[in-house]
Design a protein around this motif. Structure first.
Motif, mmCIF file in Angstrom:
data_model
loop_
_atom_site.group_PDB
_atom_site.id
_atom_site.type_symbol
_atom_site.label_atom_id
_atom_site.label_comp_id
_atom_site.label_asym_id
_atom_site.label_seq_id
_atom_site.Cartn_x
_atom_site.Cartn_y
_atom_site.Cartn_z
ATOM 1 N N GLU A 98 10.111 -7.515 -3.604
ATOM 2 C CA GLU A 98 9.529 -8.115 -2.408
ATOM 3 C C GLU A 98 9.284 -7.068 -1.327
ATOM 4 O O GLU A 98 8.220 -7.033 -0.705
ATOM 5 C CB GLU A 98 10.461 -9.211 -1.887
ATOM 6 N N ARG A 99 10.256 -6.196 -1.100
ATOM 7 C CA ARG A 99 10.083 -5.160 -0.072
ATOM 8 C C ARG A 99 8.894 -4.265 -0.403
ATOM 9 O O ARG A 99 8.093 -3.913 0.471
ATOM 10 C CB ARG A 99 11.353 -4.299 0.036
ATOM 11 N N LEU A 100 8.791 -3.919 -1.674
ATOM 12 C CA LEU A 100 7.724 -3.010 -2.090
ATOM 13 C C LEU A 100 6.357 -3.694 -2.000
ATOM 14 O O LEU A 100 5.379 -3.099 -1.530
ATOM 15 C CB LEU A 100 7.996 -2.545 -3.520
ATOM 16 N N ALA A 101 6.274 -4.940 -2.457
ATOM 17 C CA ALA A 101 5.009 -5.680 -2.388
ATOM 18 C C ALA A 101 4.561 -5.808 -0.933
ATOM 19 O O ALA A 101 3.395 -5.580 -0.607
ATOM 20 C CB ALA A 101 5.167 -7.062 -3.012
ATOM 21 N N ARG A 102 5.489 -6.121 -0.048
ATOM 22 C CA ARG A 102 5.149 -6.286 1.365
ATOM 23 C C ARG A 102 4.718 -4.959 1.969
ATOM 24 O O ARG A 102 3.778 -4.909 2.776
ATOM 25 C CB ARG A 102 6.337 -6.886 2.130
ATOM 26 N N PHE A 103 5.385 -3.894 1.576
ATOM 27 C CA PHE A 103 5.010 -2.570 2.078
ATOM 28 C C PHE A 103 3.584 -2.205 1.651
ATOM 29 O O PHE A 103 2.759 -1.771 2.452
ATOM 30 C CB PHE A 103 5.993 -1.508 1.563
ATOM 31 N N PHE A 104 3.281 -2.393 0.356
ATOM 32 C CA PHE A 104 1.952 -2.058 -0.171
ATOM 33 C C PHE A 104 0.864 -2.873 0.526
ATOM 34 O O PHE A 104 -0.153 -2.338 0.966
ATOM 35 C CB PHE A 104 1.885 -2.356 -1.672
ATOM 36 N N ILE A 105 1.083 -4.173 0.597
ATOM 37 C CA ILE A 105 0.081 -5.037 1.234
ATOM 38 C C ILE A 105 -0.111 -4.604 2.689
ATOM 39 O O ILE A 105 -1.233 -4.576 3.195
ATOM 40 C CB ILE A 105 0.506 -6.521 1.148
ATOM 41 N N GLY A 106 1.006 -4.219 3.342
ATOM 42 C CA GLY A 106 0.905 -3.760 4.721
ATOM 43 C C GLY A 106 0.042 -2.521 4.849
ATOM 44 O O GLY A 106 -0.788 -2.410 5.762
ATOM 45 N N VAL A 107 0.213 -1.577 3.931
ATOM 46 C CA VAL A 107 -0.595 -0.356 3.942
ATOM 47 C C VAL A 107 -2.070 -0.696 3.753
ATOM 48 O O VAL A 107 -2.941 -0.165 4.435
ATOM 49 C CB VAL A 107 -0.122 0.614 2.829
ATOM 50 N N TRP A 108 -2.341 -1.618 2.820
ATOM 51 C CA TRP A 108 -3.737 -1.987 2.553
ATOM 52 C C TRP A 108 -4.316 -2.849 3.668
ATOM 53 O O TRP A 108 -5.517 -2.809 3.937
ATOM 54 C CB TRP A 108 -3.850 -2.742 1.232
ATOM 55 N N GLU A 109 -3.495 -3.672 4.305
ATOM 56 C CA GLU A 109 -4.004 -4.542 5.369
ATOM 57 C C GLU A 109 -4.386 -3.751 6.613
ATOM 58 O O GLU A 109 -5.217 -4.185 7.390
ATOM 59 C CB GLU A 109 -2.938 -5.581 5.749
ATOM 60 N N ASN A 110 -3.743 -2.610 6.809
ATOM 61 C CA ASN A 110 -4.008 -1.780 7.979
ATOM 62 C C ASN A 110 -5.247 -0.913 7.723
ATOM 63 O O ASN A 110 -5.210 -0.010 6.890
ATOM 64 C CB ASN A 110 -2.777 -0.909 8.237
ATOM 65 N N PRO A 111 -6.340 -1.178 8.445
ATOM 66 C CA PRO A 111 -7.571 -0.431 8.183
ATOM 67 C C PRO A 111 -7.390 1.082 8.294
ATOM 68 O O PRO A 111 -8.033 1.848 7.579
ATOM 69 C CB PRO A 111 -8.533 -0.938 9.270
ATOM 70 N N ALA A 112 -6.472 1.514 9.167
ATOM 71 C CA ALA A 112 -6.276 2.959 9.370
ATOM 72 C C ALA A 112 -5.711 3.628 8.127
ATOM 73 O O ALA A 112 -6.013 4.788 7.851
ATOM 74 C CB ALA A 112 -5.347 3.196 10.558
ATOM 75 N N THR A 113 -4.874 2.906 7.369
ATOM 76 C CA THR A 113 -4.339 3.501 6.144
ATOM 77 C C THR A 113 -5.190 3.111 4.932
ATOM 78 O O THR A 113 -5.245 3.830 3.943
ATOM 79 C CB THR A 113 -2.865 3.092 5.925
ATOM 80 N N ARG A 114 -5.854 1.944 5.012
ATOM 81 C CA ARG A 114 -6.668 1.490 3.878
ATOM 82 C C ARG A 114 -7.882 2.398 3.651
ATOM 83 O O ARG A 114 -8.160 2.791 2.517
ATOM 84 C CB ARG A 114 -7.140 0.057 4.108
ATOM 85 N N ALA A 115 -8.591 2.714 4.740
ATOM 86 C CA ALA A 115 -9.860 3.446 4.604
ATOM 87 C C ALA A 115 -9.717 4.753 3.822
ATOM 88 O O ALA A 115 -10.454 4.974 2.858
ATOM 89 C CB ALA A 115 -10.483 3.681 5.970
#
Lengths: 204, 204
Positions: A98-115
């Motif tokens: 759960e921690r890892l899934a939430r971390f990954f989704i957070g990285v992808w949800e943030n446009p600054a890290t996603r782009a």
């Protein structure tokens, strides 16, 4: 990791005044990230990076070497968020999925890290040279760190299976944008994916 | 699905002799697949496809319409293997994850089916127009058929999660080629992934 200026090498050409000075290295890295993200691996040149950073191309070569080496340095910064993964793993097996899934989704949800991550993925998918840099420099080191913390058979294989799922979700959700995945609540995705990561990373 | 020649439309320009005749439609499709796969979405033109198929560009427009529509028709053929998925699902819930994982890996392991799928993925990742075609024509129809056979909440969301995992594995294994995933025995991957797909597609 890239915050400190590199020590000057011996034998470097004398100062030309072409944009050199404190912060030049950082400026080059920033320009490289923008150039690779906007133009893709193929169309990015050391000359173009130098121009965008307002320095002499020789300075780019001096600090980083070849185009591939500039690419590796530029994408390494984009993987900085991933460097906290061993920390997440270090918190113990319970709830790790759960921690890892939430971390990954957070990285992808943030446009600054996603782009930048999407730009790297695009480059790697279309140019073998970029894929090789990603594979040999960044992923290998990252996966080794993650695998080192796992207590399962084939830890690198397991880490790669987990990573593959998160990469595939990012592609379908943010790039191809299929519905309903594209509009799903991040927590809905976390809820479904967490048990998968939990199993890959902890079950023998 | 694309095997039958389309009926000729009224009002089409008179026969020019430029490569027309039985098989022209098939020849155009084949040329389109090759052009899109080799040049990518961006650099492929209706003119180039016509030239490769040895027909007049007007005939390409006549049979398929715009470049996007040629792309949709060309990639649809590449998804033909996926059209057996509803059949796989129809065999019942028990072992569905394993059958599906093995089927996917089989499609990716076969260079003849892998190459066009990777080409489509590359195009969709780098060009919004190609992503849109994939999303609106092909994936929507395919996912609707799969979801229709599932007895879970949010069946399309579940189908997409399963698909995302298989796409991510393909990218890491065949494109970026990270080890040990790149050299893993297909059955090792099936063994790990099957329970994941089983859960997504059958558990409430």
């Amino acid at each position: 990791m890239t915050g400190a200026a590199a020590p000057r090498r011996r034998g470097r050409p004398a100062r030309t005044g072409a944009g050199e000075g404190p912060g030049a290295r950082e400026r080059i890295l920033k320009a490289a990230r923008t150039e690779f993200a906007e133009r893709g691996y193929d169309k990015t040149t050391v000359r173009g990076i130098a121009k965008a950073a307002d320095v002499d191309p020789a300075l780019v070569h001096h600090y980083f070497g070849t185009k591939d080496e500039v690419f590796a340095a530029a994408i390494e910064v984009s993987f900085e968020p991933a460097m906290v993964i061993p920390e997440i793993l270090g918190q113990g097996a319970e709830g790790i999925g759960e921690r890892l899934a939430r971390f990954f989704i957070g990285v992808w949800e943030n446009p600054a890290t996603r782009a930048p991550l999407l730009a790297i993925l695009r480059s790697a998918l279309t140019h073998e040279a970029a894929a090789k840099v990603l594979r040999s420099f960044v992923l290998r080191r990252l996966l080794e760190r993650i695998a080192g913390d796992l207590d399962v058979p084939d830890p690198k294989f397991r880490a790669e299976l987990a990573a593959s799922h998160m990469i595939g979700i990012a592609i379908l959700r943010y790039v191809i944008q299929v519905e309903p995945l594209a509009s799903a609540d991040p927590e809905e995705i976390v809820a479904m994916v967490a048990p998968t990561l939990q199993r890959y990373l902890t079950e023998a």
